[in-house]
Scaffold this motif. Structure first.
Motif, PDB file in Angstrom:
ATOM      1  N   ARG A   1       0.456  -1.426   0.091  1.00  0.00           N
ATOM      2  CA  ARG A   1      -0.141  -0.038   0.048  1.00  0.00           C
ATOM      3  C   ARG A   1       0.886   1.169   0.086  1.00  0.00           C
ATOM      4  NH1 ARG A   1      -3.837  -3.573   3.052  1.00  0.00           N
ATOM      5  NH2 ARG A   1      -2.064  -3.026   5.052  1.00  0.00           N
TER       6      ARG A   1
ATOM      7  N   GLY B   1      -5.779   3.271  -6.648  1.00  0.00           N
ATOM      8  CA  GLY B   1      -6.173   3.167  -5.356  1.00  0.00           C
ATOM      9  C   GLY B   1      -6.026   3.505  -4.276  1.00  0.00           C
ATOM     10  N   TYR B   2      -5.509   5.273  -4.605  1.00  0.00           N
ATOM     11  CA  TYR B   2      -5.281   5.910  -3.493  1.00  0.00           C
ATOM     12  C   TYR B   2      -6.308   7.075  -3.545  1.00  0.00           C
ATOM     13  CZ  TYR B   2      -1.974   9.257  -1.581  1.00  0.00           C
ATOM     14  OH  TYR B   2      -1.089   9.737  -0.797  1.00  0.00           O
ATOM     15  N   HIS B   3      -6.541   6.215  -2.162  1.00  0.00           N
ATOM     16  CA  HIS B   3      -7.899   6.815  -1.850  1.00  0.00           C
ATOM     17  C   HIS B   3      -7.628   8.630  -1.191  1.00  0.00           C
ATOM     18  CE1 HIS B   3      -6.036   7.086   2.681  1.00  0.00           C
ATOM     19  NE2 HIS B   3      -7.285   7.738   2.855  1.00  0.00           N
TER      20      HIS B   3
ATOM     21  N   GLU C   1     -16.382   6.531  -3.241  1.00  0.00           N
ATOM     22  CA  GLU C   1     -15.416   6.058  -3.657  1.00  0.00           C
ATOM     23  C   GLU C   1     -14.354   6.182  -2.514  1.00  0.00           C
ATOM     24  OE1 GLU C   1     -15.140   8.469  -6.886  1.00  0.00           O
ATOM     25  OE2 GLU C   1     -16.345   7.799  -8.204  1.00  0.00           O
TER      26      GLU C   1
ATOM     27  N   LEU D   1     -11.901   2.697  -0.740  1.00  0.00           N
ATOM     28  CA  LEU D   1     -10.528   2.873  -1.196  1.00  0.00           C
ATOM     29  C   LEU D   1      -9.153   2.771   0.328  1.00  0.00           C
ATOM     30  CD1 LEU D   1      -9.885   4.420  -4.489  1.00  0.00           C
ATOM     31  CD2 LEU D   1     -10.200   2.179  -3.820  1.00  0.00           C
TER      32      LEU D   1
ATOM     33  N   THR E   1      -8.141   1.852   3.950  1.00  0.00           N
ATOM     34  CA  THR E   1      -7.779   0.741   4.422  1.00  0.00           C
ATOM     35  C   THR E   1      -7.351   1.290   6.341  1.00  0.00           C
ATOM     36  OG1 THR E   1      -5.578   1.112   4.362  1.00  0.00           O
ATOM     37  CG2 THR E   1      -6.680  -0.185   2.922  1.00  0.00           C
TER      38      THR E   1
END
Length: 442
Positions: free
Chosen positions: A162, A381-383, A408, A412, A414
């Protein structure tokens, strides 16, 4: 296995998690130095922490957790070597090295009683040796950082993946190849001589930067801040700065860490939830740490060799200089992000520049800068990309679109802390959209 997972009471889980942050790299580094086997070192260290989860609930947390873990891990490594006939010569070598160091171990031995400490904090200790070994030029830059985050910080493969914004499988393969390279190339476990230090600097600083970031804003788990990692990153940054006092970027990175860490107490509320920068109680910022960070930055800038870490530290200093959020010099910060983009171009820098421009010129200007970043593979995938877009849309009164973007970002995220924050923002945006006669788009 997570050091805080399952079984024992909360106090013991917390003690093991604290020991993990403080002692993992020390134990792994010592075992690599003694055995030369990276996999054996990591596995034996992991076994020691697993043993702590089993034993400490009934035996009590040792007064010297680090010494207990070191003894257990060494014994575990010795047992594995004894069971392997092909490692007989290595076992004799380890025994001789332990005797010379006065740290020979046997089942139940108390290392702390003999050593009088947990291994010492010499400038060149096993953790620093570990970092420089991981940052050997024979390894790719990505492998250097990833391997050190694993070996020094004890981060799992998912966490490191990540941090790099890559799939977990890709990171697992990268770590495997890095260890194989060290083994087959016989890369020595040591801090290089002075003449070879500069060529290792970029990799070492990258390691410390990501290590600090993982502690400052945890990518996963129940807490927003992993103080053990930030403290370890700052400690090691001080070491590296001491080794290379004439390198301005070592000072720049240390200053950045100090200035960011100074805000730590105000970044979460009593429930552990994230508090945005604009809403933080600035009286809780650590004034002494800010002063030290500014002093270190000034010393680095006087060397007149600017770099990315110095620019980031200057941005942090702009925030630290503002007694209130409204006093922040956002135009200067936007200019600094433009300068940073020349040193380290990339989508994450552009995302941060968009935020600064939005604060200086208005949310519409920031939103325009975000448009080219949408759909980029590196940020897929970068929130924080949809979260930033959502915030700008909210400020423009486009609540339905903001709610969609918050959704969105929530999908994403975590970190538990990030998820709680985004869920609250999503609920507020949804309510505002409904109140205005609209509904979340999509």
């Amino acid at each position: 296995m997570s050091p805080a997972a399952g079984g024992p009471g909360e106090a013991v889980r917390e003690a093991v998690a604290t020991a993990w942050a403080a002692e993992w790299s020390r134990v792994v580094g010592a075992l690599i130095r003694l055995t030369g086997d990276w996999d054996l070192a990591e596995e034996s260290a992991q076994d020691a922490f697993a043993r702590a989860l089993e034993r400490w609930p009934s035996d009590g947390v040792p007064t010297r957790p680090g010494a207990w873990l070191m003894t257990t891990a060494r014994n575990r490594a010795m047992d594995r070597l004894r069971r392997s006939a092909t490692e007989a010569a290595k076992l004799r070598e380890v025994g001789a090295e332990s005797e010379r160091a006065g740290t020979a171990v046997s089942p139940g031995a108390d290392v702390a009683a003999r050593d009088g400490g947990d291994g010492g904090d010499d400038l060149v200790d096993d953790r620093l040796r570990l970092i420089f070994t991981c940052c050997h030029p024979a390894l790719s830059p990505e492998a250097r950082v990833a391997l050190t985050l694993r070996a020094v910080a004890g981060l799992g493969t998912p966490e490191i993946a990540r941090a790099f914004l890559v799939p977990e499988r890709t990171m697992g393969q990268r770590l495997f190849r890095a260890k194989s390279k060290i083994r087959h190339a016989a890369i020595p476990f040591r801090v290089p001589p002075p003449e070879a230090l500069p060529e290792r600097l970029d990799g070492v600083l990258s390691v410390l930067y990501l290590l600090f970031n993982e502690g400052y804003a945890a990518t996963a788990g129940p807490v927003a801040v992993r103080a053990g990692l930030t403290a370890e990153a700052i400690r090691l940054a001080r070491m590296v700065a001491g080794l290379l006092p004439g390198e301005p970027e070592t000072g720049g990175l240390l200053a950045l860490m100090l200035l960011q860490d100074a805000r730590g107490a105000a970044r979460t509320d009593e429930a552990g939830d994230f508090v945005p920068l604009a809403e933080q109680d600035r009286s809780r910022w650590d004034a002494a740490r800010i002063a030290e960070g500014v002093s270190v930055l000034d010393a680095a800038l006087r060397l007149r060799r600017p770099g990315a870490y110095q620019v980031q530290a200057a941005i942090a200093a702009c925030h630290a200089a503002a007694s209130e959020a409204a006093d922040t010099d956002w135009p200067q910060i936007a200019l600094l992000y433009g300068q940073l983009a020349r040193f380290t171009p990339g989508p994450v820098v552009e995302l941060n520049r968009a935020v600064a421009v939005a604060m200086a010129e208005g949310p519409a200007a920031g939103l325009a800068l975000l448009a080219p970043l949408t759909g980029q593979g590196a940020l897929a995938g970068y929130h924080l990309l949809p979260a930033t877009r959502a915030d700008l849309l909210r400020r423009l009164g486009r609540h339905a679109e903001a709610a969609t973007a918050y959704g969105e970002a929530l999908a994403l995220a975590t970190s538990d802390t990030d998820r709680r924050y985004l869920a609250a923002r999503l609920a507020a945006a949804t309510e505002s959209a409904a109140g205005g006669g609209g509904a979340p788009a999509g």
